[in-house]
Scaffold this motif. Structure first.
Motif, short mmCIF file in Angstrom:
data_model
loop_
_atom_site.label_atom_id
_atom_site.label_comp_id
_atom_site.label_asym_id
_atom_site.label_seq_id
_atom_site.Cartn_x
_atom_site.Cartn_y
_atom_site.Cartn_z
N ALA A 67 0.86 -1.19 0.00
CA ALA A 67 0.00 0.00 0.00
C ALA A 67 0.89 1.23 0.00
O ALA A 67 1.09 1.87 1.04
N PRO A 68 1.46 1.60 -1.15
CA PRO A 68 2.47 2.67 -1.18
C PRO A 68 1.97 4.02 -0.69
O PRO A 68 2.70 4.76 -0.03
N HIS A 69 0.71 4.38 -1.02
CA HIS A 69 0.19 5.66 -0.53
C HIS A 69 0.11 5.68 0.99
O HIS A 69 0.46 6.67 1.64
N GLU A 70 -0.34 4.57 1.56
CA GLU A 70 -0.42 4.47 3.01
C GLU A 70 0.97 4.55 3.63
O GLU A 70 1.18 5.20 4.66
N ALA A 71 1.93 3.88 3.00
CA ALA A 71 3.30 3.92 3.51
C ALA A 71 3.84 5.34 3.53
O ALA A 71 4.46 5.78 4.51
N ALA A 72 3.60 6.08 2.44
CA ALA A 72 4.08 7.45 2.36
C ALA A 72 3.39 8.35 3.39
O ALA A 72 4.02 9.22 4.00
N GLU A 73 2.08 8.13 3.60
CA GLU A 73 1.34 8.94 4.56
C GLU A 73 1.82 8.68 5.98
O GLU A 73 1.91 9.60 6.81
N ARG A 74 2.11 7.42 6.30
CA ARG A 74 2.61 7.10 7.63
C ARG A 74 3.98 7.73 7.86
O ARG A 74 4.27 8.25 8.96
N LEU A 75 4.81 7.67 6.84
CA LEU A 75 6.12 8.31 6.95
C LEU A 75 5.98 9.81 7.12
O LEU A 75 6.68 10.44 7.93
N ARG A 76 5.07 10.37 6.36
CA ARG A 76 4.87 11.82 6.45
C ARG A 76 4.39 12.21 7.84
O ARG A 76 4.87 13.20 8.41
N TYR A 77 3.47 11.45 8.40
CA TYR A 77 2.98 11.76 9.75
C TYR A 77 4.11 11.69 10.76
O TYR A 77 4.23 12.55 11.65
N LEU A 78 4.95 10.66 10.64
CA LEU A 78 6.07 10.51 11.57
C LEU A 78 7.02 11.70 11.50
O LEU A 78 7.37 12.30 12.53
N TRP A 79 7.42 12.06 10.28
CA TRP A 79 8.40 13.14 10.13
C TRP A 79 7.79 14.51 10.45
O TRP A 79 8.49 15.40 10.93
N GLU A 80 6.51 14.69 10.21
CA GLU A 80 5.88 15.98 10.49
C GLU A 80 5.65 16.21 11.98
O GLU A 80 5.37 17.33 12.40
N ASN A 81 5.76 15.14 12.77
CA ASN A 81 5.51 15.26 14.20
C ASN A 81 6.72 14.85 15.04
O ASN A 81 6.59 14.56 16.23
N ILE A 82 7.88 14.85 14.42
CA ILE A 82 9.07 14.41 15.12
C ILE A 82 9.63 15.51 16.01
O ILE A 82 9.43 16.70 15.77
N HIS A 83 10.30 15.10 17.08
CA HIS A 83 10.99 16.02 17.97
C HIS A 83 12.35 15.43 18.32
O HIS A 83 12.54 14.20 18.27
N THR A 84 13.27 16.28 18.68
CA THR A 84 14.64 15.85 18.93
C THR A 84 14.70 14.71 19.92
O THR A 84 15.45 13.73 19.72
N ASP A 85 13.90 14.77 21.00
CA ASP A 85 13.99 13.73 22.03
C ASP A 85 13.40 12.39 21.59
O ASP A 85 13.45 11.42 22.33
N MET A 86 12.86 12.33 20.38
CA MET A 86 12.43 11.05 19.81
C MET A 86 13.57 10.36 19.09
O MET A 86 13.47 9.18 18.73
N VAL A 87 14.66 11.10 18.87
CA VAL A 87 15.81 10.56 18.14
C VAL A 87 17.03 10.40 19.06
O VAL A 87 17.71 9.36 19.06
N TYR A 88 17.32 11.41 19.86
CA TYR A 88 18.42 11.30 20.82
C TYR A 88 18.09 12.08 22.08
O TYR A 88 17.26 12.99 22.06
#
Length: 397
Positions: A67-88
């Motif tokens: 489901a490529p559209h769904e995959a892209a949307e999930r990725l987009r949601y993750l990156w659009e809501n990311i914060h530094t403390d989610m990575v390090y």
């Protein structure tokens, strides 16, 4: 694999936080190819290859290739809501502790050899990233997509610190013989979170990751290191066309900063330049090399190419239309105060007329305002090339 139909390989390069740009490009490309978001729209990238942060995007796409559209949307949601403390870990205590350990080892390590075993493994602690990936990715779906034919192969690259080899871990449902080249080795694997942590372990910044490689332990770091041929994995896995999403602006040399009285470069400038050398330079050179090889192949008779198992490889690349260094500095104030203070100590400055260190920040600024701007830029850049994108995929539809 259908020999009559070109197989497209997707190359997602490294770049830390810059990888959010790739999500915008993917979103735009999918909307160009399937504006109605049709149910059952097939994955346009049968072969997916990722390096560093691009490896995380690659794995996310592969796990939902059905489901490529769904995959892209999930990725987009993750990156659009990311914060530094989610990575390090960016809290004052963690940054102070790691920074103090680094400074004490630099200043006193020679005098206290018994403490060398206690030396810090990295400047930053990326344990939050490990937890995020474990929650976000379902590698069981990867195996299912390979079995169903929604995907032909996934490849993740990393660099081995001890052996000095560039390692390509690949998973495919079709038997593929591993290959070995100078300083490069391909290894069939069941790809998981550890491979992504290894591939995205920026040297000195994030800790190396231990991986079991053919019965031996290899300590691995960022796959962009010593990556002499970024396009190679896709070609070895059977791609006849390669779609590349880079994260480097075509001219990030900052010529306006050259002057007779330039001050000595800060640690931030030196580090940013080193990271750009790791992440960006190999790709542009490999694309140029492949274009030259194609020109030579077109001069050969077709029967000669067939007898020698040679084939031209069509490439298409989308890269940022503006400097991501400058874009990162515009969002520097969104970074947690402790992390921002650390970067200012290293020489990062975003004051009017004194902007420095943007390259370093552009890789480590995991804040939503910046990643959202990257996603929008990527989408805009892809939509501007709508007709070129359609032409590239036309033969495979």
């Amino acid at each position: 694999m259908d020999a009559r139909k070109p197989s497209i390989g997707l190359i997602l390069t490294g770049g830390g936080a810059r990888a959010a740009y790739q999500v915008g490009v993917l979103s735009g490309v999918l909307d160009i190819l399937d504006p109605q978001h049709s149910h059952g729209f097939p994955n346009p990238f049968p072969i997916i290859c990722g390096t560093s942060a691009g490896a995380i995007n690659a794995a996310a796409l592969a796990c939902r290739a059905n489901a490529p559209h769904e995959a892209a949307e999930r990725l987009r949601y993750l990156w659009e809501n990311i914060h530094t403390d989610m990575v390090y870990r960016a809290d004052p205590a963690s940054l102070f502790r790691n920074g103090l350990q680094w400074l004490s080892m630099l200043a006193l390590g020679w005098a206290l050899p018994t403490r060398r075993g206690q030396q810090p493994h990295s400047l930053l602690d990326n344990q939050p990233l490990s937890e995020l990936l474990s929650k976000s990715l379902d590698f069981g779906r990867l195996g299912q997509n390979l079995e169903r034919g929604c995907l032909e192969a996934l490849a993740i690259t990393a660099a081995a610190y001890i052996s000095g080899e560039h390692l390509i871990f690949y998973q495919s449902n079709t038997p593929l013989l591993p290959w070995t080249r100078s300083l490069r080795r391909a290894i069939p694997s069941r790809i998981g979170v550890d491979h992504l942590l290894a591939s995205s372990a920026i040297p000195f910044v994030f800790p190396a990751q231990a991986l079991l490689v053919q019965g031996a332990c290899e300590w691995c770091g960022d796959g962009s290191m010593r990556q002499l041929a970024p396009l190679s994995p896709a070609i070895h896995l059977g791609a006849t066309k390669v779609f590349v999403i880079g994260t480097g602006h075509r001219d990030d040399t900052h010529a306006e900063s050259r002057r007779l009285d330039s001050p000595y470069p800060s640690l931030a400038q030196i580090s940013g330049n080193a990271l750009s050398n790791i992440f960006l330079d190999g790709l542009s050179m490999d694309v140029e090399r492949l274009e030259r090889i194609n020109e030579l192949l077109y001069l050969l008779p077709s029967d000669t190419m067939q007898s020698q198992s040679l084939r031209p490889i069509t490439t298409f690349a989308i890269t940022p239309s503006r400097s991501l260094d400058e874009l990162a500095l515009e969002h520097l104030d969104e970074m947690p105060r402790a992390a921002r203070t650390l970067f200012r100590v290293l020489g990062v400055s975003s004051g009017s007329g004194t902007e420095t260190g943007g390259a370093l920040v552009s890789y480590l600024l995991f804040e939503a305002s910046y990643t959202q701007a990257l996603i929008q830029l990527g989408r805009t850049d892809s939509m501007k090339r709508t007709e070129e994108v359609k032409a590239f995929f036309k033969e495979t539809q």
